[in-house]
Design a protein around this motif. Sequence first.
Motif, mmCIF file in Angstrom:
data_model
loop_
_atom_site.group_PDB
_atom_site.id
_atom_site.type_symbol
_atom_site.label_atom_id
_atom_site.label_comp_id
_atom_site.label_asym_id
_atom_site.label_seq_id
_atom_site.Cartn_x
_atom_site.Cartn_y
_atom_site.Cartn_z
ATOM 1 N N ILE A 369 0.729 -1.117 0.089
ATOM 2 C CA ILE A 369 -0.077 0.088 0.116
ATOM 3 C C ILE A 369 0.673 1.406 0.238
ATOM 4 O O ILE A 369 0.945 2.127 -0.708
ATOM 5 C CB ILE A 369 -0.410 -0.231 0.890
ATOM 6 N N GLY A 370 1.867 1.342 0.414
ATOM 7 C CA GLY A 370 2.357 2.041 0.735
ATOM 8 C C GLY A 370 3.073 3.223 -0.616
ATOM 9 O O GLY A 370 3.118 3.765 -0.676
ATOM 10 N N LEU A 371 4.073 1.441 -1.076
ATOM 11 C CA LEU A 371 5.003 1.928 -2.611
ATOM 12 C C LEU A 371 4.147 2.200 -3.540
ATOM 13 O O LEU A 371 4.200 3.616 -4.538
ATOM 14 C CB LEU A 371 5.636 0.440 -2.453
ATOM 15 N N ILE A 372 2.362 2.256 -3.366
ATOM 16 C CA ILE A 372 1.642 2.194 -4.440
ATOM 17 C C ILE A 372 1.352 3.447 -4.331
ATOM 18 O O ILE A 372 1.122 4.647 -4.725
ATOM 19 C CB ILE A 372 0.350 1.621 -4.088
ATOM 20 N N GLN A 373 0.809 4.611 -2.853
ATOM 21 C CA GLN A 373 0.563 5.402 -2.192
ATOM 22 C C GLN A 373 1.808 7.082 -2.941
ATOM 23 O O GLN A 373 0.780 7.547 -3.437
ATOM 24 C CB GLN A 373 0.015 5.363 -1.368
ATOM 25 N N ARG A 374 2.753 6.029 -2.924
ATOM 26 C CA ARG A 374 4.297 6.724 -3.145
ATOM 27 C C ARG A 374 4.140 7.092 -4.937
ATOM 28 O O ARG A 374 4.498 8.297 -5.222
ATOM 29 C CB ARG A 374 5.122 6.124 -2.172
ATOM 30 N N LEU A 375 3.874 6.233 -5.462
ATOM 31 C CA LEU A 375 4.097 5.987 -6.863
ATOM 32 C C LEU A 375 3.685 6.115 -7.700
ATOM 33 O O LEU A 375 3.152 6.323 -9.027
ATOM 34 C CB LEU A 375 5.297 4.696 -7.245
ATOM 35 N N GLY A 376 1.985 5.891 -7.231
ATOM 36 C CA GLY A 376 0.976 6.049 -8.115
ATOM 37 C C GLY A 376 0.606 4.275 -8.496
ATOM 38 O O GLY A 376 1.043 3.353 -9.044
ATOM 39 N N GLU A 377 -1.302 4.448 -9.026
ATOM 40 C CA GLU A 377 -1.601 3.305 -9.487
ATOM 41 C C GLU A 377 -0.495 3.413 -10.894
ATOM 42 O O GLU A 377 -0.336 3.765 -11.524
ATOM 43 C CB GLU A 377 -3.004 3.848 -9.511
ATOM 44 N N GLY A 378 -0.623 1.970 -11.222
ATOM 45 C CA GLY A 378 0.417 1.756 -12.177
ATOM 46 C C GLY A 378 1.948 1.782 -12.593
ATOM 47 O O GLY A 378 2.078 1.308 -13.531
ATOM 48 N N ALA A 379 1.684 2.130 -11.437
ATOM 49 C CA ALA A 379 3.856 2.381 -11.534
ATOM 50 C C ALA A 379 4.355 1.221 -11.109
ATOM 51 O O ALA A 379 5.827 0.671 -11.273
ATOM 52 C CB ALA A 379 3.842 3.802 -11.294
ATOM 53 N N ILE A 380 3.738 0.563 -9.959
ATOM 54 C CA ILE A 380 4.265 -0.315 -9.298
ATOM 55 C C ILE A 380 2.977 -1.895 -9.335
ATOM 56 O O ILE A 380 2.270 -1.527 -8.943
ATOM 57 C CB ILE A 380 5.124 -0.055 -7.945
ATOM 58 N N ILE A 395 8.933 -7.277 -7.152
ATOM 59 C CA ILE A 395 7.942 -6.110 -7.581
ATOM 60 C C ILE A 395 8.881 -5.904 -8.488
ATOM 61 O O ILE A 395 9.406 -5.798 -9.497
ATOM 62 C CB ILE A 395 8.337 -5.369 -6.760
ATOM 63 N N ILE A 396 7.366 -5.962 -9.689
ATOM 64 C CA ILE A 396 7.643 -4.777 -11.250
ATOM 65 C C ILE A 396 6.913 -3.790 -11.415
ATOM 66 O O ILE A 396 6.479 -3.336 -10.640
ATOM 67 C CB ILE A 396 6.586 -5.733 -11.886
ATOM 68 N N ILE A 397 8.271 -2.985 -11.792
ATOM 69 C CA ILE A 397 8.004 -1.717 -12.085
ATOM 70 C C ILE A 397 7.939 -0.476 -13.470
ATOM 71 O O ILE A 397 8.420 -1.258 -14.126
ATOM 72 C CB ILE A 397 9.679 -1.074 -11.016
ATOM 73 N N ASN A 398 7.091 -0.431 -13.591
ATOM 74 C CA ASN A 398 6.925 0.025 -14.535
ATOM 75 C C ASN A 398 8.042 1.662 -15.238
ATOM 76 O O ASN A 398 7.912 2.262 -14.505
ATOM 77 C CB ASN A 398 5.848 0.672 -14.688
#
Length: 401
Positions: A369-380, A395-398
Amino acid sequence: RAEIYLKAALGQDGVQAKAIKELLDKTLKSSLKHTLKVPVSLKDKVITVKSGVRLELNSGVGNDHVNLALQMGANCTNFTMEVKNEETGNQYDLPVVTKVRVINEPVIRLLSLTKGYEGKLDITDLKDIFEYSQDRQFSLHKACLVASGIIPEAFKDRTDITLKNILENFIGESGKGIEISIDVKGVPPQSGLGTSSAIATNTLAALAKFSGQSKTDNPSIDLDEIMLFVARTLYVEQLTEALGGWQDACSMLPGIKLLYTRPGQFLPDYKRVNPGAQKDIERFVKVVRGGLKRASISGAAWQFTGLYALRSEPIVKARKRTREIVKEQMQLIEEGKIADLGRLEEEDTKLRLIIAPAAYNEYFRRLRIGLIQRLGEGAIYFGACGSTYGAGNKIIINIER
């Protein structure tokens, strides 16, 4: 027991049955005589074999239990990976290393060189080879000796032979022994990267070369021999009561591949896919520790099979969808669209929570949840690469986002 059966079969009071039993015992002892030997050319050499660990681009949870694969078939997106090695200046290298040699002591010496799990065990009693639950640090060494045929399981409980007899016959000299060392560089045990299976396959290959069962004694492995080592690895996992999946032992197969079985098929077939995509996968995919304890892993492992046995409709449906996801992943890899794999990984993660709810924990939930909030939906995106979230996660990082 043979004498009792023969008495019943022959209707005799034991005279003829005893004679037949003595002949039977003599025949069995003759057929069980140890025939594998170290080739003379290898007695002064160190046999070294190296291999990678495996990463699955789908979680494998809907596919990876041997019994389920036999029943309903299975498929898996799998690729073999190298790992950065601190000893060589962080250069990428194959992390699993097995070395086998003859030593000047009449023992079987087992060495664990993996960082944090170093240890040594000298075995002089034959029965200790078959005690897999003792000295768990060396259970794979022992089981590989058995599965390789160097010390066949038929020798278990034999009182007419000793380990000293076996070593003398195998090496061709008295006062000699065997040393097996295993080292995994840069990958901790229980990482979720199929490490135990990779160790077993690698060690079985080294022992095959050491005992003259392989075509060559050099570190390379012929593709047509790999499936023999895969089959023996599944045997090792039965001996040690491990929870490895049917696909884990295929880390010796190079590159990106689709692994698949059909109902009733014991060993998988495989198809190589777009070798050029490997570098992109290394750029996009990162592996992290999930933080789940061993007891929780066992609970999740039961759910993988136990809940399916109940034939719950949502679970059956989720498992079928995981197989469809694999096909879609392979298409994206063929097209070189690695960043687009994240969407399928996220869907696969949600299916995983239906199939085995115990394969999750609060630590990873917060991280996600923390990484999605920081990087945004669709980025990770998140997915699992081991038996549970705790055993290993990717973790797949776009990067483009």
